[in-house]
Design an enzyme around this catalytic site. Structure first.
Site: not given
Ligand code: ADP
Length: 480
Positions: A283, A461
């Site tokens: 990504c 995260e």
């Protein structure tokens, strides 16, 4: 063939259905039959997690530390074997597979330490004699839904903080890569996590994932995957009764800016690594390479030269630089963008064709387009394959504007030897992560990972920032 089973309430449980896990480098090579869970399996997993929560949420930091530390130790000791499994089921090269497994171990070791560093605040109240404490508590049962492109690192960076902060877990890995998640859960189970604290239900997003979203016993969902699925998950979490906390990591259309003053070798390394390594299936991949006029032709020629030397072959073969695309559907999507790019008027410099190798697999030659414009689908939609486009711009200002002209905002890179431009870019790139003279992909494990705009939703995260998602804050007032 025996079935690789789900893990529920501390037991390996056979599912009523199973599906074959196929090697994308060689479709004749079947890794095994893996469980296809049902909504009933999710129900049992959630019940087990809820039952385990009161004890696990009150376990000592030492107990949680020890489980995570032992997990990291075993992953590291078995990195070659696990890396091989990962490369065999996902198709990234063996060094990339072993590297990802090593990363998973490092993440467990980092969060083992975090178990011991959980802190709160104690403040004086604005009222006389009163004391105020701000503490963090686990959220409860978290549902983790993971994609196929990092089969062990993404489960690791969700499971490790979830357990470190005292949550119980139900994880559903992507259907294409259940083997790595299964191996990871087996290691954590043997590292001493109590029954019910960690549950694995393999299977389809539309069945297992959907059941997790609908189950009132799941308090929070952390998801990594595509934008449409992420949006649907966020809507479901808000509509749920009670509402679920949600964290989403989705796509990217990451720009790599190359300025006239860049070191050409560095820029070519960044572009080739960022765009094509791991078959472009990251990504954070650099899919839009934005190049100023003065260096454009030299840069394109040098990238094309480097691409000719890239070996696309079986992920497990020594010397392979780029493994296969993950499956037939993804390959079809990647190839369709070659046609889309050509139809839009972009120039295909090289690559973009399906390749045949000794074994039947989903091989594709990395593709480079030039003469592209910002409005082309090639520059707007995430392809998630080894396809990069070059956008020629006049100067730095035009490059920055082009870099930010996207619905995404995960990673943004710049290659330049100018302090002025690199500092300006760091401040003004609309992305969660900025890279100077480094590929847009490739991050550290002890610092936050995530993006802006359409790329991410919710708190970050990884690193210490993971505490935001995996805990809830309590403010206590005491008049002693
Ligand atoms: P990808 O293109 O990476 O497969 P997806 O967003 O389709 O991206 O999948 C990411 C994860 O989300 C996978 O584990 C998948 O099974 C899961 N998933 C897909 N659809 C749903 C859904 N409707 N509800 C919950 N999870 C889903």
């Amino acid at each position: 063939m025996s079935q690789e089973t789900n893990f529920i309430a501390g037991e390996w449980v056979v599912a009523s259905k199973a599906t074959a896990n196929i090697n994308p480098s060689d479709t004749n090579d079947v890794l095994g039959e893996f469980a296809q869970g049902s909504s009933a399996d999710v129900g049992e997993a959630v019940a087990a997690a809820r039952a385990a929560f009161p004890r696990w949420s009150r376990s000592t930091p030492q107990e949680r530390h020890d489980v995570l530390k032992r997990t990291g130790d075993e992953i590291l000791a078995r990195k070659d074997e696990l890396g091989r499994l990962l490369s065999r089921e996902e198709g990234k090269t063996l060094p990339e597979g072993v590297g990802e497994v090593t990363r998973a171990a490092q993440i467990f070791h980092f969060f083992a330490g975090e178990c011991l560093r959980q802190a709160g605040d104690k403040l004086a109240s604005v009222r006389p004699g009163v004391e105020v404490e701000v503490t963090r508590e686990p959220i409860g049962v978290v549902g983790l839904i993971t994609p196929w492109n990092f089969p062990i690192a993404i489960p690791a960076w969700k499971i490790a903080p979830a357990l470190a902060y005292g949550n119980c877990v139900v994880i559903k890995p992507a259907e294409l890569v259940p083997g790595s998640a299964r191996a990871l859960v087996d290691i954590i189970a043997r590292a001493g996590v109590p029954a019910g604290v960690l549950n694995l239900v393999m299977g389809k997003g539309s069945v297992v994932g959907q059941a997790m979203l609908e189950h009132p016993g799941i308090d929070a969902i952390s998801f990594t995957g595509s934008v449409p699925t992420g949006r649907a998950i966020a809507a479901a979490c808000v509509a749920a009764q009670p509402m679920k906390k949600v964290q989403l990591e989705m796509g990217g259309k990451n720009p790599l800016v190359v300025l006239d003053d860049a070191d050409l070798t560095v820029a070519v390394d960044c572009a080739v690594n960022g765009a094509f390594f791991s078959t472009g299936q990251r990504c954070t991949a650099s899919s839009r390479i934005i190049v100023t006029e003065g260096i454009h032709n030299r840069f394109v020629d040098a990238v094309a030269e480097r691409m000719k030397a890239l070996v696309v072959d079986d992920a497990l073969k020594a010397g392979t630089h780029i493994g296969p695309v993950v499956d037939a559907k993804q390959l079809e999507q990647d190839l369709s963008y070659i046609d889309i790019g050509k139809a839009e008027g972009a120039r295909l410099v090289l690559g973009g064709e399906r390749l045949n190798r000794a074994t039947p697999g989903f091989y594709m030659a990395p593709a480079l387009f030039t003469e592209t414009t910002a409005d082309m689908r090639l520059n707007r939609e995430e392809i998630f394959g080894p396809v990069a486009s070059v956008l020629r711009v006049k100067d730095y200002d035009a490059a920055l504007a082009a870099a930010n002209d996207t619905a995404f905002g995960l990673s943004a890179g710049i290659c330049t030897t100018s302090l002025k431009y690199s500092s300006h870019f760091k401040r003004n790139a609309e992305a969660g992560m900025v890279m100077v003279n480094l590929p847009t992909a490739g991050v550290d494990y002890h610092v936050p990972f995530g993006g802006r705009k359409g790329s991410s939703y919710g708190s970050r995260e990884q690193g210490r920032y993971a505490v935001e998602f995996y805990t809830t804050v309590k403010t206590s007032y005491t008049l002693p």
